[in-house]
Design a protein around this motif. Structure first.
Motif, short mmCIF file in Angstrom:
data_model
loop_
_atom_site.label_atom_id
_atom_site.label_comp_id
_atom_site.label_asym_id
_atom_site.label_seq_id
_atom_site.Cartn_x
_atom_site.Cartn_y
_atom_site.Cartn_z
N GLU A 751 0.29 -1.52 0.03
CA GLU A 751 -0.13 -0.43 -0.12
C GLU A 751 1.57 1.10 0.08
N THR A 776 -4.08 -2.69 -10.29
CA THR A 776 -4.38 -1.93 -8.76
C THR A 776 -6.18 -2.49 -8.99
N THR A 784 0.78 5.29 -10.30
CA THR A 784 2.17 4.46 -9.71
C THR A 784 3.10 4.60 -10.74
N ALA A 806 -2.03 1.81 -13.35
CA ALA A 806 -0.78 0.92 -13.31
C ALA A 806 0.14 0.90 -13.74
N TYR A 839 -2.38 -2.04 -3.47
CA TYR A 839 -2.11 -2.50 -4.49
C TYR A 839 -1.51 -4.15 -4.52
#
Length: 852
Positions: A751, A776, A784, A806, A839
């Protein structure tokens, strides 16, 4: 006179498949809030994304995947305008959307800013002469002498009964030399993009105020159809009607893609927002006829745009004659929409009959017309001061004219000539009402056949020559048959399996005889009017052509481009179909055949990634099955990412007896891409099955590639595990001290919290290709970044957005050792951008990585 049959067929298809649903009436917001962003050489509306969607796909479902809302749906084009959530930038949303299930393309709501048109000056060549018309400044309009306008008018035509849509910025529609030719309602395409504006409020009526910005459209309108009276000058078709089709935003005057689309659809449907009917232009098809006869488009860009091509196809199929400017680059390079088939593409000339120094050139030109020192209407100063006209005097009206330069004005000069051709060629009933008109291809044929070629003529400079209005009208009135055009449907297939059509292949149509222009399009990715893998050329002059194909895009399909060509004849009034086979070398799936549990591809270990395709030449769809060794009580995760193509994959896990124990989308939190978690019930084998769920055309193809990651779950991250500073997409000041060591082939839960960075240390053997992947639960939460660093702290791989926001990286290690995988939130230094949330992270070894 006839229309190409393909247009009728395509519009019948669209009419059967779609309805237009205008927004419910609401309070109008005349100044919608918007911001124009610029990235590189592109400008676009902040927070807006346009997506083209596939058959059966829901724009609302696509929007939800992005956290967006549908601002406007264009079912006639299978496209939608989305309003993005505040934290999602347009470039990031584009990357996220492009690989979502059901998406054909994604692009910003582009804004095009035209350079200020150069103002011309009076010269000796432009000095007034004695003329037999009432307009006092007619002598300044040398364009009429070069185009022989007087000779056309003397044959009894002025464009009467013909509607010319001016697809441009806002017209000064109460200008004294335009007002008597204005036809209402027009349409404000930008206002129609605002969900707060009832569609009826986007109509332009005599009472609609000017937007206080536009002037270009006023000059274009006057060049085509300024009134013949005792004021100023006059247009080429001074008796034609002018329909305003505004496409600009009202603050800086930029031309907006969504507005271009809205006003084009209005040109087809009219104020009834339905095909044909009582508001259709006279003489057009009762069922599918458009609202206007001609649309002039004095705008363009350098890049092919699928939404624009689809929009052009819709207008052509409805029966509209499309005239466009060649561009002012000046180069022989691509310019769209002018390179699109079916459009009449016009270059600009000087008073000496030569190409201007700013006009584009090339074999794609249809013809040329005056475009330098054009004396024409311009928006009045009183309208800029008070857009509602309150400061304009009716007693002493301001008749504003200007000299102006650009292919923007050669185009409407020809649009006016097209109106003269339509009037001259109209069939009428006993009461004189227009009942039928020449087709767009016949108009183009007349223009090019009657164009004159001055001394020193070159086709790449002037197309077929300079438009001659008198000769064109005489040709029509002669009664000699005018050959109609035809349409071409070019199907591009893979030579290895002719049942597989290939989208996004460039098609160039080159005339083998006559004076037709070279035209360009691409094979479709599955529009409403054109099936997947088909390239459509409408309203093309009849004759023999060489058709060349090149593609598909390497960036999309990851294979070497193939080429092919053939000779084809387009026949008058017919739709011709031709097939081109490309010699391509698509991906060869090393795991086939693996369609059942009995034939499953055996993977010797967990912690790997495989690349494969969803393609079975012997069946309607493909199924891939992989067996993996598992240990009782251990937990495993499998995640699939689409590498190319557009499919709807799903994952199912079976135990050794063939009993399903897990399915993607049902038991786990992570659902943006197919993802499955399961616990092995016993030692032995488990089976992972990949299936395609849409069943749509193109879903069974060697170009549909995916990567499947399979890893053993090892639990949750251990904090603290590193730190870094993140500015935008730059990861700086990395501290690897507390990095968490995890084995290659593992997956874990982690996380990102506020100010957090996670670093994982992995031992990688020499020569291995490793895949780091983030999944995710909700795209962008967190948004990210993923960087890979060697023991020396050097970045060796990086990714921001993969399938969604992601991240995913692939790195081929040359030397073995420790590598660090840094997971960080995008732009963490700015709290308004940084995101947090859980994630899944996995790191695996790729068994058959792509070579590039």
């Amino acid at each position: 006179m006839t229309r190409s049959v393909i247009g009728t067929l395509l519009l019948a298809l669209a009419l059967a498949a779609c309805t237009l649903n205008p927004p419910a009436p609401s309070v109008r917001n005349p100044t919608p809030s918007y911001t124009i962003d610029r990235v590189g050489d592109q400008s676009f509306i902040r927070g807006q994304l346009i997506v083209g969607y596939r058959e059966g796909a829901s724009p609302e479902a696509i929007a939800r995947r992005l956290g967006a809302t549908v601002q406007q749906d264009w079912p006639l084009l299978r496209a939608a305008l989305l309003q993005l959530p505040p934290r999602l930038s347009v470039p990031k949303a584009k990357v996220s959307a492009e690989r979502l299930e059901g998406v054909r393309y994604a692009e910003p709501n582009l804004v095009h800013f035209r350079p200020e048109p150069a103002r011309g000056v009076a010269t000796t060549a432009l000095s007034p002469t004695q003329v037999s018309v009432s307009d006092p400044e007619f002598g300044r309009q040398w364009m009429h002498r070069q185009m022989n306008s007087l000779g056309a008018w003397s044959q009894g035509v002025s464009g009467s009964g013909i509607r010319i849509g001016i697809h441009d910025d806002f017209i000064d529609h109460r200008h004294p030399d335009l007002v008597d030719n204005m036809f209402y309602p027009g349409f404000d395409g930008f206002a129609a993009s605002n969900p707060e504006v009832p569609i009826e409020a986007a109509l332009i009526t005599p009472e609609t105020p000017h937007d206080g910005v536009g002037f270009h459209g006023t000059s274009v309108a006057g060049t085509a159809a300024a009134v013949g009276n005792d004021l100023g000058g006059r247009g080429t078709a001074y008796g034609a009607s002018i329909v305003p089709l505004a496409i600009n935003e009202p603050e800086q005057g930029g031309l907006v893609l969504s507005a271009i689309v809205n006003s084009a659809i209005f040109a087809v449907l009219g104020p009834d927002f339905a095909f044909g009917g009582d508001d259709r232009a006279p003489g057009t098809d009762p069922e599918t006829g458009p609202y206007v006869h001609i649309v002039n488009m004095s705008w363009g860009g350098a890049f092919y745009n699928q939404l624009i091509k689809d929009t052009m196809d819709l207008m052509l199929a409805s029966g509209i004659v499309l005239v466009t400017s060649a561009g002012n680059t000046p180069t022989e390079g691509p310019s769209f929409p002018s390179w699109n088939p079916g459009l009449i593409n016009v270059a600009a000339t000087t008073a000496r009959g030569t190409r201007t120094n700013f006009s584009n050139r090339g074999l794609h030109l249809d013809l040329a017309a005056p475009g330098e020192n054009i004396w024409t209407t311009t928006t009045r100063g009183c309208i800029f001061a008070t857009p509602d006209g309150a400061s304009c005097s009716e007693e002493e009206p301001e008749v504003a004219y200007t000299y102006i330069n650009g292919t923007s004005f050669s185009s409407p000069a020809v649009a006016g000539t097209a109106a003269l051709i339509l009037e001259a060629g109209a069939e009428r009933d006993a009461e004189g009402n227009i009942t039928a008109l020449p087709s767009a291809a016949q108009v183009q044929r007349v223009l090019t056949e009657t164009a004159f070629q001055p001394s020193g003529y070159e086709r790449s400079a002037l197309g077929a020559g300079i438009a001659d209005s008198a000769a064109a009208v005489a040709r029509v009135l002669s009664g000699d048959p005018i050959p109609d055009g035809g349409s071409l449907l070019a199907e591009v297939v893979w030579a290895g399996n002719p049942d597989i059509r290939v989208p996004q292949v460039g098609l160039t149509l080159i005339p083998e005889d006559g004076d037709a222009a070279v035209k360009y399009t691409q094979t479709s990715d599955g529009t409403l009017l054109t099936p997947l893998g088909i390239g459509l050329f409408q309203q093309m002059p009849s004759g023999r052509y060489t058709l060349q194909a090149s593609g598909p895009y390497r960036s999309v399909h990851g294979i070497e481009v193939g080429t092919a060509q053939t000779s084809v004849e387009i026949r008058p009034g017919e739709a011709t179909a031709v097939r081109l086979a490309l010699e391509l070398s698509p991906f060869e799936d090393p795991f086939e055949p693996n369609n059942t549990l009995e034939t499953a591809a055996e993977l010797e270990e967990v912690g790997v990634t495989v690349r494969a395709s969803l393609y079975d030449p012997e069946a309607a769809s493909d199924v891939d099955v992989y067996s993996i060794p598992v240990t009782a009580g251990s937990v495993y995760r499998a995640s699939l990412k689409t590498a190319s193509g557009n499919v709807a994959p799903a994952l199912t896990v079976y135990d050794a007896s063939g009993t399903p124990i897990a399915q993607s989308g049902s038991t786990q939190a992570f659902t943006l891409n197919p993802f499955v978690e399961f616990e092995a019930p016993e030692d032995g084998l488990a089976y992972i099955e990949v299936t395609e769920t849409s069943g749509l055309e193109g879903s069974n193809s060697p170009f549909n590639l995916y990567d499947l990651d399979i890893a053993r779950y090892i639990g949750e991250e251990e904090e603290p595990n590193g730190s870094a500073v993140v500015i935008g997409t730059s990861i700086q000041n990395i501290d690897f001290t507390d990095a968490q060591r995890i084995p290659l082939g593992s997956a874990l839960d982690a996380e990102l919290t506020e100010g957090d960075t996670d670093i994982f240390q992995v031992e990688v053997p020499a020569g291995a290709t490793v895949v780091g992947d983030i999944v995710t639960a909700v795209d962008g939460q967190p948004d990210t970044l993923l960087g890979v660093y060697n023991e020396a702290g050097q970045q060796v791989a990086f990714n921001d957005d993969y399938n969604g926001r992601a991240s995913r990286v692939l790195y081929a290690s040359q030397t073995g050792g420790l590598y660090y995988f840094v997971v960080a939130p995008w732009d963490a230094i700015n709290p308004q951008n940084a995101t947090t949330g859980p994630y899944n992270f996995s790191v695996t070894r790729h068994l058959n990585p792509p070579t590039e």
